[in-house]
Scaffold this motif. Structure first.
Motif, PDB file in Angstrom:
ATOM      1  N   ARG A   1      -4.893   4.763  10.620  1.00  0.00           N
ATOM      2  CA  ARG A   1      -6.223   4.406   9.789  1.00  0.00           C
ATOM      3  C   ARG A   1      -6.260   3.248   9.118  1.00  0.00           C
ATOM      4  O   ARG A   1      -7.095   2.515   8.833  1.00  0.00           O
ATOM      5  N   VAL A   2      -5.154   2.940   8.492  1.00  0.00           N
ATOM      6  CA  VAL A   2      -5.165   1.520   8.133  1.00  0.00           C
ATOM      7  C   VAL A   2      -5.177   0.375   8.789  1.00  0.00           C
ATOM      8  O   VAL A   2      -6.068  -0.534   8.675  1.00  0.00           O
ATOM      9  N   VAL A   3      -4.329   0.324  10.082  1.00  0.00           N
ATOM     10  CA  VAL A   3      -4.822  -0.593  10.940  1.00  0.00           C
ATOM     11  C   VAL A   3      -5.935  -0.602  11.659  1.00  0.00           C
ATOM     12  O   VAL A   3      -6.588  -1.586  11.801  1.00  0.00           O
TER      13      VAL A   3
ATOM     14  N   VAL B   1       0.871  -1.213  -0.066  1.00  0.00           N
ATOM     15  CA  VAL B   1       0.155   0.094  -0.059  1.00  0.00           C
ATOM     16  C   VAL B   1       0.818   1.181  -0.044  1.00  0.00           C
ATOM     17  O   VAL B   1       1.548   1.361   0.850  1.00  0.00           O
ATOM     18  N   LEU B   2       0.881   2.233  -0.928  1.00  0.00           N
ATOM     19  CA  LEU B   2       1.461   3.222  -1.278  1.00  0.00           C
ATOM     20  C   LEU B   2       0.692   4.418  -0.667  1.00  0.00           C
ATOM     21  O   LEU B   2      -0.550   4.486  -1.076  1.00  0.00           O
TER      22      LEU B   2
ATOM     23  N   LEU C   1      -9.183  -0.234   1.558  1.00  0.00           N
ATOM     24  CA  LEU C   1      -7.948   0.445   1.509  1.00  0.00           C
ATOM     25  C   LEU C   1      -7.777   1.502   0.443  1.00  0.00           C
ATOM     26  O   LEU C   1      -7.546   2.588   0.685  1.00  0.00           O
ATOM     27  N   GLU C   2      -8.175   1.078  -0.708  1.00  0.00           N
ATOM     28  CA  GLU C   2      -8.102   1.958  -1.827  1.00  0.00           C
ATOM     29  C   GLU C   2      -9.199   3.494  -1.583  1.00  0.00           C
ATOM     30  O   GLU C   2      -8.900   4.441  -2.149  1.00  0.00           O
ATOM     31  N   ARG C   3     -10.145   3.323  -0.747  1.00  0.00           N
ATOM     32  CA  ARG C   3     -10.857   4.361  -0.366  1.00  0.00           C
ATOM     33  C   ARG C   3     -10.402   5.377   0.530  1.00  0.00           C
ATOM     34  O   ARG C   3     -10.885   6.283   0.652  1.00  0.00           O
TER      35      ARG C   3
ATOM     36  N   GLN D   1     -12.568  -7.378  -0.437  1.00  0.00           N
ATOM     37  CA  GLN D   1     -12.995  -6.009   0.417  1.00  0.00           C
ATOM     38  C   GLN D   1     -12.139  -5.407   0.853  1.00  0.00           C
ATOM     39  O   GLN D   1     -12.155  -4.130   0.985  1.00  0.00           O
ATOM     40  N   ILE D   2     -10.981  -5.990   1.384  1.00  0.00           N
ATOM     41  CA  ILE D   2      -9.747  -5.150   2.244  1.00  0.00           C
ATOM     42  C   ILE D   2      -9.124  -4.377   1.353  1.00  0.00           C
ATOM     43  O   ILE D   2      -8.937  -3.283   1.341  1.00  0.00           O
TER      44      ILE D   2
END
Length: 169
Positions: A24-26, A13-14, A71-73, A66-67
């Motif tokens: 936020r990612v976690v 993930v960049l 993540l892309e959003r 879904q993950i």
């Protein structure tokens, strides 16, 4: 109805390198009950202020999709790549492994470390600290063998992975 099997995936993930992005990612994972098996993060482009987060996780193909979509959003996310399916990739992990022992156990630990290409990075009369790099399975095998020879402690970096070939992420 057939039940889908859980699969392990490594996601790259960049993201923007700014405060709160990792949280936020976690939070996305924990808030939905997804497990993180391994997590590494570091700045990869100082001029662009971007970091790369590498996440190893498991789930059914639907859960992995879904993950990735969630993540892309996230606003600070630039790109999400599933290195498990989108491209052939190289995966590595590093571990520091402390083993205490004397006599034959000490000799055997040194012999096995040579077979695994582990480097001795610290030594005393009664212990060694080995640095071993490889796939997570190689690290698991090395640690498993050291258990019977006086394993004291282990620390691991977590998985890093990169796609093979000339293309950038």
């Amino acid at each position: 109805m057939s039940e889908e099997k859980s699969e392990r995936h490594v996601l790259a993930v960049l993201v923007d390198n700014e405060a709160g992005v990792l949280a936020r990612v976690v939070g996305l994972f924990s808030g939905r009950g997804y497990n993180i098996e391994s997590l590494t993060v570091a700045e990869v482009d100082h001029a662009e202020h971007t970091s790369r987060i590498t996440v190893a996780t498991s789930g059914t193909p639907m859960v992995i999709a879904q993950i990735k979509a969630q993540l892309e959003r996230l606003v600070p996310v630039h790109k999400v790549v599933d290195l498990t399916v989108q491209a052939p990739s190289v995966e590595r992990e590093m571990a520091l492994v402390k083993v205490a022992g004397t006599g034959e156990k000490r000799v055997e630990a040194l012999r096995l470390s040579d077979a695994f290409r582990a480097r001795v990075i610290d030594t005393t009369h009664t212990s060694f600290i080995f640095e071993v790099t490889g796939t997570p399975e190689k690290i698991d095998a090395f640690v498993g063998l050291m258990r019977g020879l006086g394993l004291v402690d282990v620390t691991r970096t977590g998985v890093v992975s990169i796609a093979r070939g000339p293309e950038a992420m």
